[in-house]
Write an enzyme that holds these catalytic residues in place. Structure first.
Site: not given
Ligand code: AMP
Length: 180
Positions: A67, A104
């Site tokens: 992204r 994460e």
């Protein structure tokens, strides 16, 4: 709009969609495809980034897979400078430098071409959509340094403040939207 107005912040923030339990249970995934398909939100965001970084005298924007490629390419084009992809392992065809990291929701590796920044002592902005634990960003900053360039700032559209991801990142950090 070097300083983001309240109205612009609201336009960008309201265009981000929360997807609970993706890609793992317990993760709230911040979906930015809903900025991309909203021309007002995307233009508001990119106008802000363009104005902020016009005065940074940058030589390249480096975007993190995948992204970061979208926002990074648009920004590089607007600033009339080069774009460099920081890719997931095994995708770049020429000689690469690699960095492993934990993020994460898992482990990964990113790479850049060894000659990605041809200008000597290049001033580079690193960009990604989101900083969570900071593992990905740290790997990106480290790669830029390893191939001889200077990472002058790392920029994110979103920062998950509660994960303190920017602690220990060896450059300035700027995030457009903060989530407590
Ligand atoms: P981290 O290394 O933990 O800072 O994770 C950041 C990278 O993982 C970025 O490339 C993000 O696109 C992605 N990421 C991590 N957490 C999320 C999340 N909650 N929503 C969307 N993307 C995320």
């Amino acid at each position: 709009m070097k300083i983001l107005t309240k109205e612009s912040r609201e336009i960008i923030e309201s265009s981000i969609r929360d997807i609970p339990d993706f890609p793992k249970k317990g993760i709230i995934f911040k979906d930015i495809t809903t900025i991309l398909n909203n021309p007002t939100a995307l233009k508001t965001l990119m106008n802000h980034l363009e104005e902020r970084y016009r005065e940074y005298n940058l030589d390249y924007v480096a975007g993190i897979d995948a992204r970061g490629f979208i926002f990074g390419s648009i920004l590089a084009d607007r600033l009339n400078i080069g774009f460099v992809p920081v890719r997931k392992k095994g995708k770049l065809p020429y000689t690469t430098v690699c960095e492993k990291y934990e993020m994460e929701y898992g482990f990964d590796e990113v790479e850049v071409h060894i000659d990605a920044f041809p200008k000597e002592n290049a001033r580079v902005l690193l960009i990604d959509d989101l900083i969570a634990t900071g593992g990905t960003a740290k790997a990106g900053v480290s790669l830029i340094k390893k191939v001889g360039a200077n990472c002058v700032e790392a920029c994110f559209i979103l920062e998950l403040d509660f994960l303190n991801g920017k602690d220990g990142i060896d450059t300035e950090v700027y995030s457009v939207i903060h989530i407590d």
